[in-house]
Write a protein that holds these residues in place. Structure first.
Motif, short mmCIF file in Angstrom:
data_model
loop_
_atom_site.label_atom_id
_atom_site.label_comp_id
_atom_site.label_asym_id
_atom_site.label_seq_id
_atom_site.Cartn_x
_atom_site.Cartn_y
_atom_site.Cartn_z
N UNK A 296 0.83 -1.20 0.00
CA UNK A 296 0.00 0.00 0.00
C UNK A 296 0.86 1.25 0.00
N UNK A 297 2.07 1.14 -0.46
CA UNK A 297 3.01 2.26 -0.47
C UNK A 297 2.51 3.41 -1.35
N UNK A 298 2.85 4.64 -0.94
CA UNK A 298 2.64 5.83 -1.75
C UNK A 298 1.16 6.04 -2.08
N UNK A 299 0.33 6.04 -1.05
CA UNK A 299 -1.07 6.40 -1.18
C UNK A 299 -1.34 7.63 -0.32
N UNK A 300 -2.61 7.89 -0.06
CA UNK A 300 -2.98 9.05 0.75
C UNK A 300 -3.57 8.64 2.09
N UNK A 301 -3.17 7.50 2.58
CA UNK A 301 -3.70 7.01 3.84
C UNK A 301 -3.26 7.91 4.99
N UNK A 302 -4.22 8.41 5.75
CA UNK A 302 -3.91 9.20 6.93
C UNK A 302 -4.10 8.40 8.20
N UNK A 303 -4.97 7.41 8.15
CA UNK A 303 -5.18 6.58 9.31
C UNK A 303 -5.56 5.18 8.87
N UNK A 304 -5.39 4.25 9.76
CA UNK A 304 -5.81 2.87 9.53
C UNK A 304 -6.84 2.56 10.60
N UNK A 305 -8.07 2.35 10.15
CA UNK A 305 -9.14 2.11 11.09
C UNK A 305 -8.98 0.74 11.75
N UNK A 306 -9.61 0.63 12.88
CA UNK A 306 -9.56 -0.63 13.62
C UNK A 306 -10.07 -1.77 12.75
N UNK A 307 -9.31 -2.85 12.73
CA UNK A 307 -9.66 -4.09 12.03
C UNK A 307 -9.63 -3.97 10.51
N UNK A 308 -9.01 -2.91 9.98
CA UNK A 308 -8.87 -2.82 8.52
C UNK A 308 -8.00 -3.93 7.97
N UNK A 309 -7.06 -4.39 8.78
CA UNK A 309 -6.14 -5.45 8.34
C UNK A 309 -6.50 -6.79 8.98
N UNK A 310 -7.71 -6.89 9.46
CA UNK A 310 -8.15 -8.10 10.15
C UNK A 310 -8.19 -9.28 9.18
N UNK A 311 -7.75 -10.43 9.66
CA UNK A 311 -7.86 -11.66 8.89
C UNK A 311 -6.64 -12.04 8.09
N UNK A 312 -5.62 -11.17 8.06
CA UNK A 312 -4.42 -11.45 7.27
C UNK A 312 -3.48 -12.33 8.10
N UNK A 313 -3.83 -13.56 8.22
CA UNK A 313 -3.13 -14.47 9.13
C UNK A 313 -1.85 -15.04 8.55
#
Length: 713
Positions: A296-313
C-alpha cells in the motif's frame, strides 16, 4: 554433416544466393547480430531439415514471398529487432510446423487478417514493440494451439470482441504498454486456460463487471491505468487468482466488498501502491486468508481504522511507506497476525510502536530509528506528567513573584533606599527560571494534546516551528541561568576578597551591564537552535532540546534485496529495503556537544572553584566579615549547588554517551529533560527565603571574630 552453423554477431551485410545449397543436414542457422538489409528469395533453398532460423537484430526491411518455401520443418523463427514494415499475407505459408515466432521490435503497422492461417502449430507469438494500431478480428482464427501471445509495446487503442475467441489453449496474454481506453465485456471470453494477463500501462478508465470470466487466471496486472474506482464484482470469477497488481492508478478507495466477491483462499500477492487511496474499511481484506504480500506504499492514507487489516493471518510482508499516516493507534493493527518471518515497512519508526510488542522487531522503518524512541507518549508516565505540570507552575509563578520583588528592590535602590546586594543578578536569574517554567508547561500541554497518538505525530512535531520555539526557550533559559550563576559566583569571590581589604562589591550599573551581556550570549545561542533544522539538532529529541545524550551520526542509505522474493515479470517491482551506514557526525550534533558539554561544563567548573575559594575565605580569614555578606554567600552557594545538581548529571551522561563508554536507555531521556534540567529553576525562588534560616544558624556557630555586625556598603 553440418547441423549447426553460427554466423551471428559479425558485420555481414549480404549473403549470396545458393550459399547454403549443399547444407542439406543443417538444423540450426544463426545469422543474428549482423548488418543484413535484404534476404534473397532463394537464400534458404534446399534447407529442408532446418528447424531453427535466427535473423534477429539485423536491418532487414522486407521479406519476399517464398523465401521460406523449403523450410517445412521449421519450428523456431526469430525476426525480431529488424526494420520490417510490411508482412506479406503468404510469407509464412510453408511453415506448417512452426511453433515459435518472434516479430517483435520491428516497424510493422498492420497485419493481414490471414497472415497466420498457415501456422496451425504455432504456440508462442511475439509481436511486441511494433507500430500496430489495430488487430483484425480474424487475425488469430487459425492459431488454435497458441499458448503465449505478446502484443505489448504497440499503439493498439481498441480490441474487437471475439478477437481471441479461438485461442482456447492460450495461457499468457500480454497487452501492456498500449493505448487501450476501453475493454469490451466479452473480450476475454473463451480463454478458459488463461493464467497470466497483463493490461498495465494503458489508458483504461473503467472495466465492466464480468469482463474477467477467467477461472484459470492466476496473475492479473492492471497497473498504471486511469481507474478511479472498480466495480465490486469485478474479480468475482477469478477463483484461481494468486497475484493482483493495481499499482499506479487513481483509485481513491477500494469498494468495501470487492475482495469478498471471489475466493480469496488463493490470492497471495496484492499491490496497490501509488494510488490515491485515502482510507481502508474494517474487514476489507478479511477474506484474503492466503495473502502473503500486501503493498500500500505511496497512497494518501492518513489513518488505519480498527480491524482494517483483520484476517491477514499468513501475511509475510506489508508495505505502508510514503503515506500520510498520522492517526495510527494501537487499534489500527488489530487482527494483523504477523508470523516470525513476516515484516511490515513504515515510513517513521514511531509508527512501529503501535504494533504488538512481540511484533515490533519485525517492523522495518524507512528512516533510521531514533535512540530516543520509547514507543510511549511524549511524557511516558502519569508520574512524569504530574511532576512536569507541578514543576512548571512552581517555576513560573514563584519566579514571577521573585522577579516582581527584584524589580521593586532595584527601583527602591535607585531612589536612594537600602541596596540589596546582587539584586540585578537575582532578578535576571528569576526571569531565566521563569522561562524554564513556561517551557515545562508548554511541553506538558503538547503531551496532553497528542496523548496516545504522539508516536505517529513525533516526526511532524520535531519539524514544527512550535517545537523550535520551545527549544529556543529551553536553551535561552538554561544558558542564561547558568551564565548568571557564574557571574554571581565570581562576584561573591571578588567581593569578599575586596571587602577583606575594604573594597566594595560590583555596583548596580556593573551588574546591569554584565546581565545584558549574558542575555545577548544566551539569545545568540538560542537563535542558532532555530537556524539548525530538526534533522541536525532535534532529530532524536521529542522535548525539543538537543541534549547530546546519544551519539548522533549521519547515515548513508543503501538498499539490500528483501529476503522474500517473488518472480515478477517487471524487474522494477522487486522490493528492496533501505539500510543505514554510519559515516559521520552532523553539524548540529557538534553544536550541541560544544554548548551543553563544553561550555556548560566549563561554567560549572568555574562556579565550583569560586565557591571553594569563597568557603576558604570565610573560614580562614582573620578579617571581620559582615553578617549580611555571609548569609548571602551561603544562600547563593545553596542556589548554585542546585544548578550543579541540574547540569552535572547531564554533562556526565553526555560525555559517557559521546565517548561510547555507556549510553543510557531511552526511557531515561524524558526524565532527565523534565526533572534534572529544570530542578534549579524550581528551587531557586524558594531558596531565596528558606536559606536565610539555615545561614543564620551557621553564622552563629562561627567564631565571634569571624564577622561583625552589618554595616552599609
Amino acid at each position: 554433416m553440418l547441423e549447426i552453423l553460427a554466423l551471428n554477431d559479425n558485420n555481414i551485410e549480404s549473403l549470396p544466393s545458393g550459399i547454403f545449397t549443399y547444407l542439406h543436414q543443417l538444423q540450426s542457422l544463426y545469422l543474428h547480430g549482423n548488418r543484413l538489409k535484404m534476404i534473397q528469395s532463394n537464400l534458404f533453398n534446399g534447407l529442408t531439415k532446418l528447424v531453427r532460423l535466427n535473423l534477429a537484430n539485423n536491418t532487414i526491411e522486407s521479406l519476399q514471398t517464398g523465401v521460406f518455401r523449403d523450410l517445412q520443418q521449421m519450428k523456431e523463427l526469430y525476426l525480431h529487432g529488424n526494420k520490417l514494415k510490411v508482412i506479406q499475407v503468404d510469407l509464412f505459408s510453408a511453415l506448417l510446423n512452426l511453433k515459435n515466432m518472434k516479430l517483435g521490435d520491428n516497424m510493422i503497422e498492420s497485419l493481414p487478417s490471414d497472415v497466420f492461417r498457415y501456422l496451425p502449430q504455432l504456440k508462442k507469438l511475439w509481436l511486441y514493440g511494433n507500430k500496430l494500431e489495430e488487430i483484425q478480428i480474424d487475425l488469430f482464427n487459425s492459431s488454435t494451439k497458441l499458448e503465449k501471445l505478446f502484443l505489448h509495446d504497440n499503439f493498439i487503442d481498441s480490441l474487437p470482441s471475439g478477437v481471441f475467441r479461438n485461442l482456447h489453449q492460450l495461457q499468457e496474454l500480454y497487452l501492456h504498454d498500449n493505448n487501450c481506453t476501453v475493454i469490451q465485456v466479452e473480450l476475454f471470453h473463451g480463454l478458459s486456460k488463461l493464467k497470466k494477463l497483463s493490461l498495465n500501462n494503458n489508458s483504461i478508465e473503467s472495466l465492466p463487471s464480468g469482463v474477467f470470466n477467467l477461472s484459470s487466471l492466476s496473475y492479473l496486472s492492471l497497473q498504471f491505468n486511469m481507474f478511479k474506482t472498480l466495480p465490486s464484482a469485478l474479480f468475482k470469477d477469478l477463483v484461481s487468482l494468486e497475484e493482483l497488481r493495481l499499482d499506479g492508478n487513481r483509485l481513491t478507495e477500494m469498494p468495501i466488498d470487492i475482495f469478498h466477491q471471489f475466493n480469496g483462499m488463493t490470492l497471495e500477492v496484492l499491490t496497490l501502491r501509488s494510488n490515491k487511496i485515502a482510507r481502508l474499511f474494517p474487514y476489507q481484506f478479511s477474506n484474503l486468508t492466503a495473502l502473503t504480500f500486501l503493498d500500500l506504499k505511496d497512497n494518501h492514507l492518513e489513518q488505519i481504522h480498527s480491524k482494517s487489516l483483520y484476517g491477514l493471518t499468513k501475511l509475510k510482508f506489508i508495505n505502508l511507506r510514503k503515506n500520510s499516516l498520522t492517526k495510527i493507534t494501537k487499534d489500527s493493527f488489530i487482527g494483523l497476525a504477523l508470523q516470525n518471518d513476516s515484516y511490515i515497512t513504515l515510513a517513521d519508526p514511531a509508527m512501529c510502536c503501535f504494533l504488538e510488542p512481540s511484533n515490533r522487531s519485525q517492523c522495518v522503518p524507512q528512516n533510521k530509528k531514533s535512540p530516543y524512541l520509547t514507543c510511549k507518549q511524549l511524557l511516558p508516565s502519569a508520574a512524569v506528567k504530574c511532576c512536569t505540570w507541578i514543576f512548571g507552575f512552581c517555576a513560573l509563578f514563584a519566579n514571577i513573584v521573585v522577579f516582581i520583588w527584584g524589580c521593586q528592590q532595584i527601583k527602591s535602590e535607585s531612589q536612594g533606599e537600602k541596596y540589596v546586594k546582587q539584586i540585578v543578578f537575582i532578578t535576571n536569574l528569576a526571569l531565566a527560571d521563569l522561562i524554564m517554567g513556561l517551557y515545562l508547561l508548554l511541553i506538558a500541554s503538547v503531551d496532553q494534546y497528542y496523548h496516545e497518538y504522539f508516536p505517529s505525530y513525533a516526526k511532524h512535531w520535531r519539524r514544527s516551528m512550535f517545537c523550535k520555539l520551545i527549544g529556543f526557550l529551553s536553551v535561552l533559559s538554561s544558558e542564561a541561568s547558568l551564565l548568571l550563576l557564574t557571574l554571581i559566583a565570581v562576584d561573591r569571590v571578588w567581593g569578599f576578597r575586596k571587602n577583606l581589604i575594604r573594597h566594595k562589591l560590583f555596583g548596580q550599573k556593573t551588574q546591569i551591564i554584565l546581565s545584558t551581556f549574558t542575555w545577548v550570549i544566551a539569545l545568540a545561542l538560542s537563535i542558532v537552535t532555530v537556524i539548525f533544522n530538526d534533522d541536525q539538532l532535534y532529530q532524536f529529541s521529542d522535548v525539543c532540546i538537543g541534549l547530546p545524550l546519544a551519539r548522533s551520526k549521519i547515515y548513508a542509505s543503501n538498499y539490500t534485496n528483501f529476503t522474500i522474493s517473488y518472480d515478477f515479470d517487471i524487474p522494477d517491482d522487486h522490493f528492496w529495503l533501505q539500510r543505514f551506514t554510519e559515516i559521520g557526525s552532523k553539524a548540529g550534533n557538534y553544536f550541541s556537544i560544544g554548548i551543553f558539554l563544553g561550555l556548560n561544563f566549563l561554567l560549572c567548573l568555574i562556579i565550583a572553584m569560586c565557591y571553594i575559594l569563597l568557603f576558604i575565605y570565610i573560614c580562614k580569614s582573620g578579617f571581620a566579615l559582615m553578617k549580611t555578606d555571609l548569609k548571602m554567600s551561603i544562600k547563593m552557594g545553596a542556589i548554585t549547588l542546585t544548578d550543579l545538581m541540574c547540569w552535572l548529571p547531564i554533562i556526565i551522561v553526555g560525555i559517557l554517551a559521546q565517548t561510547g563508554v555507556k549510553e543510557l536507555s531511552p526511557e531515561w531521556f524524558p526524565l532527565i529533560t523534565t526533572f534534572a534540567l529544570p530542578i534549579n529553576s524550581v528551587l531557586n525562588p524558594f531558596l531565596y527565603s528558606t536559606v536565610d534560616q539555615v545561614s543564620k544558624h551557621f553564622v552563629h556557630r562561627l567564631r565571634p571574630n569571624c564577622y561583625t555586625e552589618e554595616t552599609t556598603l
